[in-house]
Design a protein around this motif. Structure first.
Motif, PDB file in Angstrom:
ATOM      1  N   LYS A 224      52.475  26.591  15.988  1.00 20.52           N
ATOM      2  CA  LYS A 224      51.556  26.669  14.776  1.00 20.52           C
ATOM      3  C   LYS A 224      50.795  27.927  14.226  1.00 20.52           C
ATOM      4  CE  LYS A 224      49.154  22.753  14.141  1.00 20.52           C
ATOM      5  NZ  LYS A 224      48.183  21.835  14.269  1.00 20.52           N
ATOM      6  N   LYS A 225      50.218  28.743  15.437  1.00 22.12           N
ATOM      7  CA  LYS A 225      49.629  29.980  15.022  1.00 22.12           C
ATOM      8  C   LYS A 225      50.597  30.966  14.621  1.00 22.12           C
ATOM      9  CE  LYS A 225      46.452  33.099  16.908  1.00 22.12           C
ATOM     10  NZ  LYS A 225      47.113  34.334  16.418  1.00 22.12           N
ATOM     11  N   GLN A 227      53.362  30.309  12.772  1.00 24.60           N
ATOM     12  CA  GLN A 227      53.586  29.879  11.527  1.00 24.60           C
ATOM     13  C   GLN A 227      52.596  30.214  10.666  1.00 24.60           C
ATOM     14  OE1 GLN A 227      54.032  25.396  11.091  1.00 24.60           O
ATOM     15  NE2 GLN A 227      55.739  25.656   9.317  1.00 24.60           N
ATOM     16  N   LYS A 228      51.300  29.929  10.876  1.00 27.21           N
ATOM     17  CA  LYS A 228      50.295  30.397  10.078  1.00 27.21           C
ATOM     18  C   LYS A 228      50.190  31.750   9.803  1.00 27.21           C
ATOM     19  CE  LYS A 228      45.319  29.971   9.775  1.00 27.21           C
ATOM     20  NZ  LYS A 228      44.048  29.357  10.425  1.00 27.21           N
ATOM     21  N   ASP A 229      50.440  32.498  10.707  1.00 25.90           N
ATOM     22  CA  ASP A 229      50.443  34.180  10.749  1.00 25.90           C
ATOM     23  C   ASP A 229      51.440  34.611   9.884  1.00 25.90           C
ATOM     24  OD1 ASP A 229      48.201  33.964  12.339  1.00 25.90           O
ATOM     25  OD2 ASP A 229      49.058  34.715  14.211  1.00 25.90           O
ATOM     26  N   ALA A 230      52.515  33.865  10.026  1.00 26.44           N
ATOM     27  CA  ALA A 230      53.705  34.470   8.919  1.00 26.44           C
ATOM     28  C   ALA A 230      53.683  33.902   7.500  1.00 26.44           C
ATOM     29  CB  ALA A 230      54.957  33.852   9.414  1.00 26.44           C
ATOM     30  N   SER A 231      52.554  32.947   7.366  1.00 29.99           N
ATOM     31  CA  SER A 231      52.516  32.453   5.975  1.00 29.99           C
ATOM     32  C   SER A 231      51.661  33.309   5.246  1.00 29.99           C
ATOM     33  CB  SER A 231      52.257  31.063   5.734  1.00 29.99           C
ATOM     34  OG  SER A 231      50.816  31.033   6.611  1.00 29.99           O
TER      35      SER A 231
END
Length: 231
Positions: A224-225, A227-231
């Protein structure tokens, strides 16, 4: 900011020792001690007046004093220490020390629970009063269940519905509970007579009991981290 309608104290009991996942409450989880995650979620949810950590762990008390100066840490009485002590006894002790309209109890072993979900639970409970006297979180399950004697619990094997068409059943996932002191004292239980079931998304509902749970939850957290950093 606390909830405008409800005066809520959060109770977060944490033991120093754990038989199945040693030291889990203060072990590194995604770069932080495990218990930091739930404390941060409670601080960020905007619905809690005070957070209380009840613990027998000097390590947690010292660490919390450094990192969470606004969180109250209390030393658990010796007679309430030990894995065999029911959680409801600990809660009965804590509510006497911190008067409030309602209490939200959660665990350090729920590191994926988000501030938004905690806020939604409080809002749902506030909207459901006085019809419901308590709330507990659940995970919805749509799968074929059987008892130990091989009897179907929630489906008809002759019909064989698709699992997504089965009526859901609910697992108590230990993520969070909401209750009043009066209800707790009356029933000796954090779940009252008329509880509201609050579904938590499965990706947040993991509760760490054993070593495998710890490893799996950390994998989900890191994914999840990323994915969040990539968004």
């Amino acid at each position: 900011m606390a909830h405008p309608a409800l005066d809520i104290v959060a109770l977060a009991p944490m033991r120093h020792q754990s038989e199945r996942a040693p030291g889990k409450n203060y072990r590194d989880f995604g770069g932080l001690p495990l218990y930091h995650h739930i404390v941060r979620a409670l601080l960020a949810c905007g619905r809690i007046r005070k957070i209380v950590i009840d613990t027998d762990s000097p390590r947690i008390r010292d660490d919390a004093a450094r990192h969470f100066p606004d969180v109250v840490c209390i030393e658990r009485p010796a007679e309430l220490c030990g894995g065999e002590v029911p959680m409801n006894r600990i809660l009965l002790h804590d509510v006497e020390l911190f008067p409030a309209d309602y209490y939200l109890q959660t665990h350090s072993t729920n590191p994926l629970l988000t501030p938004e979900t905690i806020a939604r639970a409080v809002d749902a409970f506030a909207a459901a009063l006085p019809e419901h006297d308590s709330l507990f979180s659940v995970t919805a399950m749509q799968t074929r269940l059987w008892d130990a004697a091989g009897r179907p619990l929630n489906h008809d094997p002759q019909v064989l519905l698709r699992t997504q068409d089965l009526p859901p059943v609910y697992e108590e996932n230990s993520n969070l509970y909401l209750f009043s002191a009066a209800s707790l004292k009356r029933h000796g239980n954090r779940i009252g007579e008329r509880p509201l079931l609050f579904p938590v998304p499965p990706q947040e509902a993991m509760d760490i009991d054993e070593e495998f749970d710890f490893q799996l939850a950390e994998l989900v957290y890191r994914a999840k981290k990323l994915q969040k950093d990539a968004s």
